[in-house]
Every structure is written in structure tokens, then in C-alpha cells.
Scaffold this motif. Structure first.
Motif, PDB file in Angstrom:
ATOM      1  N   ARG A 174     -56.346 -55.997  55.655  1.00 50.82           N
ATOM      2  CA  ARG A 174     -57.057 -56.266  54.560  1.00 50.82           C
ATOM      3  C   ARG A 174     -57.349 -55.202  53.562  1.00 50.82           C
ATOM      4  O   ARG A 174     -57.466 -55.244  52.306  1.00 50.82           O
ATOM      5  CB  ARG A 174     -58.625 -56.542  54.811  1.00 50.82           C
ATOM      6  N   GLU A 175     -57.318 -53.866  53.814  1.00 52.52           N
ATOM      7  CA  GLU A 175     -57.334 -52.519  53.403  1.00 52.52           C
ATOM      8  C   GLU A 175     -55.929 -52.622  52.121  1.00 52.52           C
ATOM      9  O   GLU A 175     -56.173 -52.441  51.012  1.00 52.52           O
ATOM     10  CB  GLU A 175     -57.454 -51.395  53.848  1.00 52.52           C
ATOM     11  N   ARG A 176     -54.840 -52.876  52.835  1.00 52.85           N
ATOM     12  CA  ARG A 176     -53.832 -52.694  52.049  1.00 52.85           C
ATOM     13  C   ARG A 176     -53.585 -53.843  50.937  1.00 52.85           C
ATOM     14  O   ARG A 176     -53.124 -53.495  49.988  1.00 52.85           O
ATOM     15  CB  ARG A 176     -52.390 -52.950  53.109  1.00 52.85           C
ATOM     16  N   GLN A 180     -53.255 -53.457  46.965  1.00 50.51           N
ATOM     17  CA  GLN A 180     -52.123 -54.147  46.291  1.00 50.51           C
ATOM     18  C   GLN A 180     -52.619 -54.998  45.333  1.00 50.51           C
ATOM     19  O   GLN A 180     -52.110 -55.128  44.001  1.00 50.51           O
ATOM     20  CB  GLN A 180     -51.360 -54.878  47.364  1.00 50.51           C
ATOM     21  N   GLU A 181     -53.908 -55.779  45.448  1.00 49.27           N
ATOM     22  CA  GLU A 181     -54.394 -56.647  44.619  1.00 49.27           C
ATOM     23  C   GLU A 181     -55.035 -56.064  43.450  1.00 49.27           C
ATOM     24  O   GLU A 181     -54.721 -56.506  42.217  1.00 49.27           O
ATOM     25  CB  GLU A 181     -55.426 -57.723  45.243  1.00 49.27           C
ATOM     26  N   ALA A 182     -55.774 -55.008  43.731  1.00 48.35           N
ATOM     27  CA  ALA A 182     -56.206 -54.240  42.637  1.00 48.35           C
ATOM     28  C   ALA A 182     -55.291 -53.471  41.821  1.00 48.35           C
ATOM     29  O   ALA A 182     -55.269 -53.502  40.643  1.00 48.35           O
ATOM     30  CB  ALA A 182     -57.216 -52.908  43.411  1.00 48.35           C
ATOM     31  N   PHE A 183     -54.009 -52.974  42.366  1.00 49.36           N
ATOM     32  CA  PHE A 183     -52.947 -52.511  41.868  1.00 49.36           C
ATOM     33  C   PHE A 183     -52.151 -53.177  40.777  1.00 49.36           C
ATOM     34  O   PHE A 183     -51.949 -53.245  39.738  1.00 49.36           O
ATOM     35  CB  PHE A 183     -51.799 -51.870  42.905  1.00 49.36           C
ATOM     36  N   ALA A 184     -52.044 -54.697  41.395  1.00 45.54           N
ATOM     37  CA  ALA A 184     -51.381 -55.578  40.579  1.00 45.54           C
ATOM     38  C   ALA A 184     -52.339 -56.147  39.317  1.00 45.54           C
ATOM     39  O   ALA A 184     -51.778 -56.394  38.267  1.00 45.54           O
ATOM     40  CB  ALA A 184     -51.055 -57.044  41.400  1.00 45.54           C
ATOM     41  N   GLY A 185     -53.543 -56.150  39.440  1.00 50.38           N
ATOM     42  CA  GLY A 185     -54.422 -56.176  38.440  1.00 50.38           C
ATOM     43  C   GLY A 185     -54.479 -55.277  37.538  1.00 50.38           C
ATOM     44  O   GLY A 185     -54.445 -55.477  36.258  1.00 50.38           O
ATOM     45  N   GLN A 225     -43.199 -52.027  41.704  1.00 50.57           N
ATOM     46  CA  GLN A 225     -43.639 -53.460  41.187  1.00 50.57           C
ATOM     47  C   GLN A 225     -44.517 -54.143  41.962  1.00 50.57           C
ATOM     48  O   GLN A 225     -44.391 -53.891  43.513  1.00 50.57           O
ATOM     49  CB  GLN A 225     -42.371 -54.133  40.833  1.00 50.57           C
ATOM     50  N   PRO A 226     -45.539 -54.838  41.765  1.00 52.95           N
ATOM     51  CA  PRO A 226     -46.445 -55.557  42.681  1.00 52.95           C
ATOM     52  C   PRO A 226     -45.630 -56.379  43.772  1.00 52.95           C
ATOM     53  O   PRO A 226     -44.604 -57.050  43.343  1.00 52.95           O
ATOM     54  CB  PRO A 226     -47.316 -56.270  41.705  1.00 52.95           C
ATOM     55  N   GLY A 227     -46.119 -56.316  44.876  1.00 54.00           N
ATOM     56  CA  GLY A 227     -45.123 -56.899  45.845  1.00 54.00           C
ATOM     57  C   GLY A 227     -43.930 -56.362  46.428  1.00 54.00           C
ATOM     58  O   GLY A 227     -43.534 -56.953  47.687  1.00 54.00           O
ATOM     59  N   ARG A 228     -43.471 -55.188  45.991  1.00 57.80           N
ATOM     60  CA  ARG A 228     -42.451 -54.622  46.539  1.00 57.80           C
ATOM     61  C   ARG A 228     -42.590 -53.372  47.150  1.00 57.80           C
ATOM     62  O   ARG A 228     -43.535 -52.570  46.395  1.00 57.80           O
ATOM     63  CB  ARG A 228     -41.433 -54.559  45.377  1.00 57.80           C
ATOM     64  N   GLY A 229     -42.109 -52.779  48.079  1.00 62.16           N
ATOM     65  CA  GLY A 229     -42.371 -51.403  48.743  1.00 62.16           C
ATOM     66  C   GLY A 229     -43.591 -51.219  49.229  1.00 62.16           C
ATOM     67  O   GLY A 229     -44.444 -50.326  49.683  1.00 62.16           O
ATOM     68  N   GLY A 230     -44.385 -52.487  49.769  1.00 66.89           N
ATOM     69  CA  GLY A 230     -45.655 -52.335  50.232  1.00 66.89           C
ATOM     70  C   GLY A 230     -46.017 -53.933  50.789  1.00 66.89           C
ATOM     71  O   GLY A 230     -45.122 -54.710  50.851  1.00 66.89           O
TER      72      GLY A 230
END
Length: 258
Positions: A174-176, A180-185, A225-230
């Protein structure tokens, strides 16, 4: 006579060094017109208003092109409901963008993953007259213009703290997902976004800024890029997210140069 010549040569060497670095080890760079234009347009629009958590500060003028005409001391976002610690020195456009990001991306991600809201955003760098990644050569950092923030973590209403350095790679699912969601935003809101995995400098924070040349044809510079590398970014709910924020995007004027 010899001592006078030696003194003159030493002074000329120092002066040349200051000119080449912009003074104090800062890269020399002319100030682009769009910076002051964007700052004034934002202030005139009234989207950012003085309050107990957004306070005007004296003009900042550093060496080279560093500085702000109307710096703001910002200690909160979204009507003061979310603390920004420590207090950041940034410009009006960054203040507005921060508010939109917290409202439209950070809070929805927190509710989706934890069922509660973020009450504090922790930053580790706002205005700072320096080169990119601390270099004395090359270009000035957007921090030099109060046009950037380094986000290191978040605190939820239940006291739970999420840091980028621990949560990005080794946090709970959930933390990750939240990070990732905050980063994509952030990649939708800010023109430059750099996080862990982008390079060796951003392992412990998310860098966000509004460098206009990185906003081209509706695309922003976002690494990784969101969704990659994590962990994959969770899908956004159907329909556009609505906001009750009192601010709207401020268009930047002038050429996309820094």
C-alpha cells in the motif's frame, strides 16, 4: 611594484572565477523573461492569496539569475488543511501547483490505499541558489528560482508516516502504491518530475518543478515513467477527479527557455 602586480593578478583571477560561476560557485546564467512574467501573472490572477500559511516575503536576488520578485513562505496547502514542513520558500506558480497536486492526486491516493487523508507533506529543498544537483557548472537548478520542491515524505491523519527513501522500494504494497500514484499525479501537474530510479541524486525524494521547456505538446518530463521501474500505478477511478481547490492552472508566457 611586484606586490601590486601580484595583488592585481589575484583580484583579476577572483573576478574571472566569480563571473564564470555567477558568484559564490553558482553557474552563470541570464534570467529568462518568462520567469518574472509567470510570477506576475499568477499573483495578478488572485489564485494564491495571503493567509496564515502563505505569507509574502521580501524580494530575493541572489548571484547569477537566482531569485524571486515576490517569494512566498508556504507552510500549508489546500486551505491550510495539509501542513508543508518545513516552511518552503517558493513562487506563486509552484504554490498553486502544489495545492492542485495535493488536492487532485495525493489525497485521492491516500484515501484509496489507507482510507484516510494526508495531513502533512515533508519537503527537504525549496529555494536554493545552486546548480543542478549541486554542480558549479552547467545550468542553474529550478530551486534557484523558487520553482521547485523536493518531497521526502507524507504523514497521514492516523499518524502513519510514509517516506520516499523507505517506501518507494521497500515499503508495504500500500505504501508503494500510494507513492506511485502520487508520483503519477505529479507527472500530470508539474513539468519536471524526478524520483528514485531516475538517477543517483533522487533516491530519497521526488523532485517537482515548473520548467516550461519540459512541458511540450502536453507531455511533461517524468522519470522514471509511471508504472515502470517500480510497482504498477493503480488505475484511476472512472471519470475525471473533481476538485474544490480555489486555484486553477496559470499559463506561462514567453519562450520555453530556462
Amino acid at each position: 611594484m611586484g606586490s601590486r602586480i601580484a595583488y592585481l593578478l589575484a583580484w583579476m583571477t577572483l573576478a574571472a572565477g566569480l563571473y564564470g560561476c555567477g558568484g559564490g560557485g553558482v553557474p552563470y546564467q541570464p534570467r529568462a523573461e518568462w520567469r518574472d512574467q509567470a510570477e506576475q501573472a499568477c499573483l495578478k490572477s488572485g489564485v494564491v492569496r495571503a493567509s496564515s500559511y502563505v505569507q509574502a516575503a521580501p524580494r530575493l536576488k541572489g548571484p547569477s539569475a537566482c531569485g524571486l520578485q515576490a517569494p512566498l513562505k508556504v507552510s500549508g496547502a489546500t486551505g491550510g488543511r495539509v501542513a508543508l514542513t518545513p516552511t518552503a520558500t517558493i513562487g506563486c506558480p509552484m504554490t498553486a501547483a502544489l495545492d492542485r497536486w495535493v488536492q487532485n492526486s495525493v489525497q485521492p491516493a491516500a484515501y484509496r490505499q489507507f482510507g484516510t487523508q494526508v495531513v502533512e507533506v515533508k519537503q527537504i529543498a525549496s529555494y536554493s541558489c545552486r546548480g543542478r544537483n549541486g554542480s558549479r557548472r552547467g545550468r542553474l537548478s529550478e530551486h534557484s528560482f523558487g520553482n521547485a520542491l523536493d518531497i521526502a515524505g507524507f504523514r497521514l491523519a492516523n499518524g502513519h508516516e510514509i517516506t520516499v527513501v523507505k517506501g518507494w522500494w521497500r515499503g508495504t504494497p500500500r505504501e508503494r502504491a500510494f507513492l506511485q500514484e502520487a508520483f503519477a499525479g505529479a507527472c500530470r501537474e508539474f513539468y519536471t518530475v524526478l524520483g528514485p530510479g531516475s538517477d543517483r541524486f533522487h533516491y530519497n525524494h521526488i523532485h517537482v518543478d515548473l520548467l516550461v521547456k519540459n512541458a511540450s505538446r502536453g507531455r511533461h518530463y517524468c522519470r522514471p515513467q509511471p508504472g515502470r521501474g517500480g510497482v504498477p500505478v493503480a488505475e484511476a477511478p472512472s471519470g475525471d477527479l473533481t476538485t474544490t481547490a480555489s486555484i486553477k492552472p496559470i499559463p506561462f508566457v514567453g519562450p520555453g527557455e530556462d
